[in-house]
Motif scaffolding. Structure first.
Motif, mmCIF file in Angstrom:
data_model
loop_
_atom_site.group_PDB
_atom_site.id
_atom_site.type_symbol
_atom_site.label_atom_id
_atom_site.label_comp_id
_atom_site.label_asym_id
_atom_site.label_seq_id
_atom_site.Cartn_x
_atom_site.Cartn_y
_atom_site.Cartn_z
ATOM 1 N N LYS A 192 0.990 -1.107 -0.098
ATOM 2 C CA LYS A 192 0.060 0.149 0.014
ATOM 3 C C LYS A 192 0.985 1.185 0.061
ATOM 4 C CE LYS A 192 -3.921 -2.166 2.279
ATOM 5 N NZ LYS A 192 -4.907 -1.954 3.621
ATOM 6 N N CYS A 193 0.475 1.969 -0.815
ATOM 7 C CA CYS A 193 1.111 3.618 -0.962
ATOM 8 C C CYS A 193 0.420 4.472 -0.846
ATOM 9 C CB CYS A 193 2.051 3.598 -2.308
ATOM 10 S SG CYS A 193 3.454 2.233 -2.553
ATOM 11 N N ALA A 194 0.760 5.857 -0.282
ATOM 12 C CA ALA A 194 0.286 6.883 -0.146
ATOM 13 C C ALA A 194 1.058 8.096 -1.201
ATOM 14 C CB ALA A 194 0.053 7.640 1.178
ATOM 15 N N LEU A 195 0.521 8.614 -2.185
ATOM 16 C CA LEU A 195 0.997 9.543 -3.073
ATOM 17 C C LEU A 195 0.294 10.746 -2.574
ATOM 18 C CD1 LEU A 195 1.465 9.115 -7.051
ATOM 19 C CD2 LEU A 195 1.310 11.321 -5.853
ATOM 20 N N VAL A 196 1.131 11.567 -2.306
ATOM 21 C CA VAL A 196 0.931 12.867 -1.628
ATOM 22 C C VAL A 196 1.292 13.988 -2.632
ATOM 23 C CG1 VAL A 196 1.112 14.444 0.351
ATOM 24 C CG2 VAL A 196 1.394 12.105 0.664
ATOM 25 N N THR A 197 0.285 14.382 -3.172
ATOM 26 C CA THR A 197 0.550 15.458 -4.242
ATOM 27 C C THR A 197 0.754 16.925 -3.688
ATOM 28 O OG1 THR A 197 -1.764 16.575 -4.574
ATOM 29 C CG2 THR A 197 -1.316 14.449 -5.758
ATOM 30 N N SER A 198 1.534 17.727 -4.575
ATOM 31 C CA SER A 198 1.664 19.196 -3.734
ATOM 32 C C SER A 198 0.570 20.208 -4.028
ATOM 33 C CB SER A 198 2.962 19.878 -4.732
ATOM 34 O OG SER A 198 4.011 18.885 -4.975
ATOM 35 N N SER A 199 -0.558 19.701 -4.418
ATOM 36 C CA SER A 199 -1.718 20.666 -4.395
ATOM 37 C C SER A 199 -2.088 21.278 -3.115
ATOM 38 C CB SER A 199 -2.971 19.924 -5.070
ATOM 39 O OG SER A 199 -4.038 20.678 -5.282
ATOM 40 N N SER A 200 -2.771 22.302 -3.242
ATOM 41 C CA SER A 200 -3.169 22.968 -1.997
ATOM 42 C C SER A 200 -4.575 22.442 -1.466
ATOM 43 C CB SER A 200 -3.424 24.397 -2.047
ATOM 44 O OG SER A 200 -4.549 24.628 -3.123
ATOM 45 N N HIS A 201 -5.170 21.353 -2.334
ATOM 46 C CA HIS A 201 -6.337 20.730 -1.932
ATOM 47 C C HIS A 201 -6.031 19.985 -0.389
ATOM 48 C CE1 HIS A 201 -9.290 21.625 -5.036
ATOM 49 N NE2 HIS A 201 -8.178 21.985 -5.649
ATOM 50 N N VAL A 202 -4.730 19.606 -0.158
ATOM 51 C CA VAL A 202 -4.535 18.821 0.931
ATOM 52 C C VAL A 202 -4.438 19.680 2.236
ATOM 53 C CG1 VAL A 202 -2.922 17.127 -0.408
ATOM 54 C CG2 VAL A 202 -1.925 19.294 0.666
ATOM 55 N N GLY B 198 -2.675 13.581 7.724
ATOM 56 C CA GLY B 198 -1.520 13.319 8.119
ATOM 57 C C GLY B 198 -1.310 11.884 8.652
ATOM 58 N N GLU B 199 -1.933 11.643 9.697
ATOM 59 C CA GLU B 199 -1.937 10.422 10.363
ATOM 60 C C GLU B 199 -2.184 9.168 9.443
ATOM 61 O OE1 GLU B 199 -4.383 10.122 13.948
ATOM 62 O OE2 GLU B 199 -3.300 11.911 14.852
ATOM 63 N N ASP B 200 -3.440 9.433 8.573
ATOM 64 C CA ASP B 200 -3.566 8.429 7.596
ATOM 65 C C ASP B 200 -2.563 8.134 6.736
ATOM 66 O OD1 ASP B 200 -6.093 7.775 8.748
ATOM 67 O OD2 ASP B 200 -7.189 9.261 7.456
ATOM 68 N N ILE B 201 -1.755 9.041 6.231
ATOM 69 C CA ILE B 201 -0.480 9.055 5.495
ATOM 70 C C ILE B 201 0.430 8.299 5.839
ATOM 71 C CG2 ILE B 201 1.012 10.282 4.268
ATOM 72 C CD1 ILE B 201 -1.118 12.563 3.766
ATOM 73 N N ASP B 202 0.823 8.732 7.343
ATOM 74 C CA ASP B 202 2.010 8.018 7.854
ATOM 75 C C ASP B 202 1.791 6.687 8.701
ATOM 76 O OD1 ASP B 202 3.549 10.589 7.747
ATOM 77 O OD2 ASP B 202 3.068 10.991 9.786
ATOM 78 N N ARG B 203 0.540 6.132 8.441
ATOM 79 C CA ARG B 203 0.155 4.827 8.506
ATOM 80 C C ARG B 203 0.454 3.834 7.556
ATOM 81 N NH1 ARG B 203 -4.010 6.582 12.543
ATOM 82 N NH2 ARG B 203 -5.517 6.711 10.525
ATOM 83 N N THR B 204 0.471 4.452 6.326
ATOM 84 C CA THR B 204 0.701 3.692 5.254
ATOM 85 C C THR B 204 1.984 3.322 4.945
ATOM 86 O OG1 THR B 204 -0.871 5.407 4.134
ATOM 87 C CG2 THR B 204 0.252 3.990 2.468
ATOM 88 N N GLU B 205 2.139 1.965 4.499
ATOM 89 C CA GLU B 205 3.505 1.414 4.465
ATOM 90 C C GLU B 205 4.571 2.031 3.709
ATOM 91 O OE1 GLU B 205 5.260 -2.850 2.364
ATOM 92 O OE2 GLU B 205 3.376 -2.184 2.030
ATOM 93 N N CYS B 206 4.217 2.721 2.703
ATOM 94 C CA CYS B 206 5.230 3.484 1.812
ATOM 95 C C CYS B 206 4.534 4.979 1.434
ATOM 96 C CB CYS B 206 5.753 3.007 0.484
ATOM 97 S SG CYS B 206 6.579 1.560 0.714
#
Length: 316
Positions: A87-97, A103-111
């Motif tokens: 499982k991967c979280a791809l975090v874009t640079s968009s201001s929609h984030v 953040g916690e969900d992203i950091d819990r992701t394997e990669c």
């Protein structure tokens, strides 16, 4: 007597000229109104992007077959690009984030995958703090190296950085300025694994764009974005990908009267508006431009094949 005749002869001519001016003015006003009406209604219809050429049959590409060690070369040592994740979280640079509190969900992701010089420090609540892979364009190399504590020397991780760009600047064979600079960085920070994309694989990225859109990248004056490279690499290395902050391909074509402008990058609040950037790049035919909307249309097709989901906003 001659003077009087001259005046009577000229009066009809002057009246005719005035009549013509009135007609011309009326036509000008009418055309102006039509142009203004048309411009005000451009956003009412779905934006027609640059994307797939007319009557072009899309050829399915198995991106999983792209995986392999031959496409990436280390800047130092004999490391291999063997990062593989379920499982991967791809975090874009968009201001929609911003405001997503993801953040916690992203950091819990394997990669966790990030792009260019998008920071985490100060934005942890929304984008997390962990980084497994960062994909960096040649144009962003200096911005990444200027902040070693943020991007290079992270005591809590051993990230991989993949640099992409013209082989003459970034490639091992070219040994250009950027290559030597990244090589020194790779030798200095032992926790880093730095790779460049080979010239052969760069050509394959171009070929993939052609296959998926029917457009030759060079002939159509298109620049592939870091998002294009990152999405393909994510599909290679991940069984599933959750993308944070990417808008759907028709997002900027919808009428949004009074809607809030969204900066192109979440860490540059005074930067250009995201939709303005997308539409200007997509519609321009002179010079080289990113085709952001076209790329997102391709991503939407890939989502069905490669277990990709999109959130903040959620659209697939």
């Amino acid at each position: 007597m001659g003077l009087k005749i001259s005046k009577r002869c000229c009066f009809p001519l002057q009246g005719e000229q005035s009549h013509r001016l009135v007609i011309f003015a009326a036509i000008f006003v009418l055309m102006t109104l039509l142009i203004l009406y048309g411009s005000n209604n451009v956003n009412e219809s779905v934006y027609a992007p640059f994307h797939v050429a007319t009557n072009y049959a899309i050829k399915a590409t198995d991106l999983k077959k792209w995986s392999g060690k031959d496409g990436y070369v280390p800047f130092h040592g004999n490391k291999s690009m063997n990062l593989r994740c379920q499982k991967c979280a791809l975090v874009t640079s968009s201001s929609h984030v911003l405001g997503s509190r993801a953040g916690e969900d992203i950091d819990r992701t394997e990669c966790v995958i990030r792009m260019n010089d998008a920071p985490t420090l100060g934005y942890e609540t929304d984008v997390g703090n962990q980084t497994s892979l960062r994909v960096v364009a040649h144009s962003s190399v200096f911005r990444v190296i200027r902040k070693p504590n943020e991007f290079l020397q992270r005591p809590d991780s051993n990230p991989v950085i993949i640099f992409w760009g013209p082989p003459s600047k970034i490639g091992k064979e070219g040994k250009g300025t950027l290559y030597r600079l990244i090589q020194r960085v790779s030798m200095t920070y032992n926790n880093l694994s730095c790779f460049s994309i080979t010239a052969n694989k760069m050509r394959r990225f171009d070929s993939l764009f052609h296959r998926e859109t029917g457009r030759d990248r060079q002939k159509s004056h298109s620049w592939l974005s870091t998002g294009w490279f990152t999405m393909v690499i994510a599909i290679e290395m991940c069984d599933s990908v959750k993308v944070y902050g990417m808008v759907p391909p028709n997002h900027c074509g919808k009428s949004k009267a009074g809607s809030k402008k969204m900066p192109y990058h979440y860490y540059k609040p005074r930067g250009p508006d995201e939709c303005v950037t997308y539409l200007q790049n997509e519609g321009s035919r002179r010079g080289n431009h990113h085709r952001f909307i076209t790329e997102k249309q391709v991503f939407a097709r890939w989502a069905k094949q490669y277990n990709i989901t999109f959130t903040h906003p959620k659209w697939f």
